[in-house]
Write an enzyme that holds these catalytic residues in place. Sequence first.
Site, PDB file in Angstrom:
ATOM      1  N   CYS A  55       0.800  -1.230   0.000  1.00 38.98           N
ATOM      2  CA  CYS A  55       0.000   0.000   0.000  1.00 38.98           C
ATOM      3  C   CYS A  55       0.834   1.282   0.000  1.00 38.98           C
ATOM      4  O   CYS A  55       0.496   2.249  -0.699  1.00 38.98           O
ATOM      5  CB  CYS A  55      -0.963   0.003   1.184  1.00 38.98           C
ATOM      6  SG  CYS A  55      -0.216  -0.568   2.731  1.00 38.98           S
ATOM      7  N   HIS A  63      -2.658   6.543   3.927  1.00 39.26           N
ATOM      8  CA  HIS A  63      -1.203   6.635   4.027  1.00 39.26           C
ATOM      9  C   HIS A  63      -0.740   7.922   3.339  1.00 39.26           C
ATOM     10  O   HIS A  63      -1.235   8.269   2.263  1.00 39.26           O
ATOM     11  CB  HIS A  63      -0.535   5.483   3.292  1.00 39.26           C
ATOM     12  CG  HIS A  63      -0.574   4.167   4.006  1.00 39.26           C
ATOM     13  ND1 HIS A  63      -1.103   3.991   5.261  1.00 39.26           N
ATOM     14  CD2 HIS A  63      -0.082   2.944   3.633  1.00 39.26           C
ATOM     15  CE1 HIS A  63      -0.962   2.722   5.620  1.00 39.26           C
ATOM     16  NE2 HIS A  63      -0.365   2.067   4.659  1.00 39.26           N
TER      17      HIS A  63
END
Lengths: 350, 350
Positions: free
Chosen positions: A143, A257
């Site tokens: 990710c 993120h």
Amino acid sequence: MRPDLSPSRPFRLRRPQLVIAIVGATGAVGKELLRILEERRFAVAELRLLASPRSAGRRLDFAGEELPVEEVSETALDGVDLALFSAGSGTARRWAPRAVRAGAVVIDNSSAFRLDPAVPLVVPEINPDAIGSHSGIIANPNCAAIVALMALWPIYRRNRVRRVILATYQSASGAGAAAVEELRETTRAFLDGRSFAPQRLPHVYAFNLFSHDSAIDPATGYNGEETKVINETRKILDDPDIRVGVTCVRVPVLRAHSVAATVECEWPVDPDMARGWLSDASGLRLVDDQAHNYFPMPVDASGGDEVLVGRIRRDLSDPSGHSLALFATGDQLRKGAALNAVQIAERLLP
Amino acid sequence: MRPDLSPSRPFRLRRPQLVIAIVGATGAVGKELLRILEERRFAVAELRLLASPRSAGRRLDFAGEELPVEEVSETALDGVDLALFSAGSGTARRWAPRAVRAGAVVIDNSSAFRLDPAVPLVVPEINPDAIGSHSGIIANPNCAAIVALMALWPIYRRNRVRRVILATYQSASGAGAAAVEELRETTRAFLDGRSFAPQRLPHVYAFNLFSHDSAIDPATGYNGEETKVINETRKILDDPDIRVGVTCVRVPVLRAHSVAATVECEWPVDPDMARGWLSDASGLRLVDDQAHNYFPMPVDASGGDEVLVGRIRRDLSDPSGHSLALFATGDQLRKGAALNAVQIAERLLP
């Protein structure tokens, strides 16, 4: 154990309506896969929700129907066209090859097969052609690597990036639904003055941050997450020479993120030109309002499909003019995991 | 308006027991100054707590006594030996020169005088000798710069750092006590499902992060905080040639700043050797337990005097072997502000 990657595997999914299995359906990414398949009106003939014995028997909602969660088994994989794996590496190593033998194409979100030379590792906006070489399994990247590369690629493809230095700001969701709940619950306990102990994560998370909790390789001093970002960046860009430095940090954010990047290019690079490249790129949204100090934030990326990119400026530590700094944020569960997997699947459709 | 920096200013505080004024006593740094003066049994004959008219009339505890907060004025500064300023730049510009004229040495935590060539900018572990050149005012550096430089200096002094790339993880306390309260209160509202709007800060802070909210310089694209880190690094190290790239980000942490640093040295550098230098350095604590994945964290730095440093490893993006990566965390209110100011004052004592 390697999967049976026979060259006779189908390149594309041939049926217009597919039998789809989600392996790891009850996890944070699994639930997001359900949501995205529904949102995108994916061509589902039948959906099988598979999980560990512990989760079997639960029911999850899909398009207004309550579907039962079953235990993964040979039988459950029988007749599946597309298997979306969002379980751990152990589950993927055990069951992905069996799904392939049963005739499915597997898109695996774990790290089990990502560096296998026979398995494409794909971000559809970056290396869609790699999908064509699959032999049954296609890997979904890490990710943090996806968020960083989505922001780097529009620069890289015009002015090759030779070196990148990344510092990440990673959310709880990357450690699973239990970590998200732990962040919420321990934060509430902290605010109430109650004592609490970390359970899912090794350190206090409420109003704290810590170096990513994957094991450190004693040979390099880099943790597992950082090593993934380095290796996967090279594989996705098909550029073994790109030099990558990275520090992965978990911050008390729920599900997006972020990454601060310093990027050194082959040729001198102008921030305005880079801004143009980034604003034209698919899957990216330029959020770079210097006058109002408005830049990419997790709160704006969460729940969305686009990676946000901004803070485009010269890297003042490189007087040669070859380097830029930027900041990007993306939803970890969507583009960082489930959405990217479904986008790969869409490319397989007839 | 420049202060009267006559060369006749005393180098040291001559009296063993001092009349001390804290200007901005009711702020987050002001309160920490009170705590640190008490903890370190600083030579206080009389303590005057000064603040804006809005805060005058409040009372604060010092060593078991309730002291009144008065409005800053010429009279209130009369007879003061040492004035610790923890107010904004405007207050410092207005009142610091008057305190100096009244006979005080001023240690100012604002950015008002930091880049004035006649004003030393001091981290006592790094450039204590600069104190000797003061003409009445000594400036306390930016909090992010202090935390970063505490970790860089033990390397720099043995193997000159030519380039550093920083990404910060800055706490609410850097924006003042109201921002800390806003982080707590909006986080509670978020957890309770109540709506809330940012007040002190421009963006949602609960489980979010954002680029530092200081104004962007349109000429460079860098915000005020980043520009301070760059300029103050050069001044403190007395090294106009050091190349600094920096991204400043606020994270939902209460009172410790962290920084990920990539450091390029003049000569090849070995992580074990650097670890030795860092573990020997005053004011630093090496927290670098790779086997247990235990590294510097805000929760461990908060309330303490030491800056924590760890994650010492090669920068894998520099094959020349001249570069290291590291991570550091320090209490923003203590070493980042109040403690550093009191340490400067201690060096002025007879």
